[in-house]
Design a protein around this motif. Structure first.
Motif: not given
Length: 122
Positions: A64-77
């Motif tokens: 599992x990878x966790x990305x914290x602190x990303x802005x709302x509404x970003x597309x992650x692929x």
């Protein structure tokens, strides 16, 4: 969402109007340093601004990878699956150990970003 239609006068440097055109685009005067990869138009102010770099924290735990602190509404692929970020950390679970690419894009005021994530069997 439908784009608005804007009207523009095409003018010569002496002020003569040579025609009028319409289209869905805003035309914003800029200099030669502006490009679509590094800049965007702040539509609230009408100003061209530099895109911001994404700042976030990446951690892994097993598969599992966790990305914290990303802005709302970003597309992650990642691995052919897309999702949009919200106000919670983005958690991506992979099926097998390996190195994966996570592409972050879709918010005009941020630079697109690609990060490599290595997950291992715990």
């Amino acid at each position: 969402m439908e784009d608005d239609v804007y009207f523009y006068a095409l003018a010569m440097s002496d002020g003569r109007i040579r025609g009028v055109t319409t289209g869905p685009y805003l035309y914003v005067r800029c200099d030669e340093t502006v490009n679509d990869v590094t800049h965007y138009v702040n539509v609230a102010t009408g100003e061209i601004q530099l895109k911001q770099s994404l700042e976030f924290e990446l951690s892994t735990d097993g598969l599992t990878a966790t990305l914290s602190g990303l802005p709302v509404g970003l597309t992650a692929e990642a691995n052919g699956v897309e999702t949009n970020t919200d106000d919670e950390p983005l958690v991506i679970a992979f099926d097998i150990p390996g190195t994966y690419s996570v592409r972050l894009s879709g918010l005009v005021e941020y630079m697109d970003h690609q990060v490599e994530v290595t997950v291992v069997d715990s």
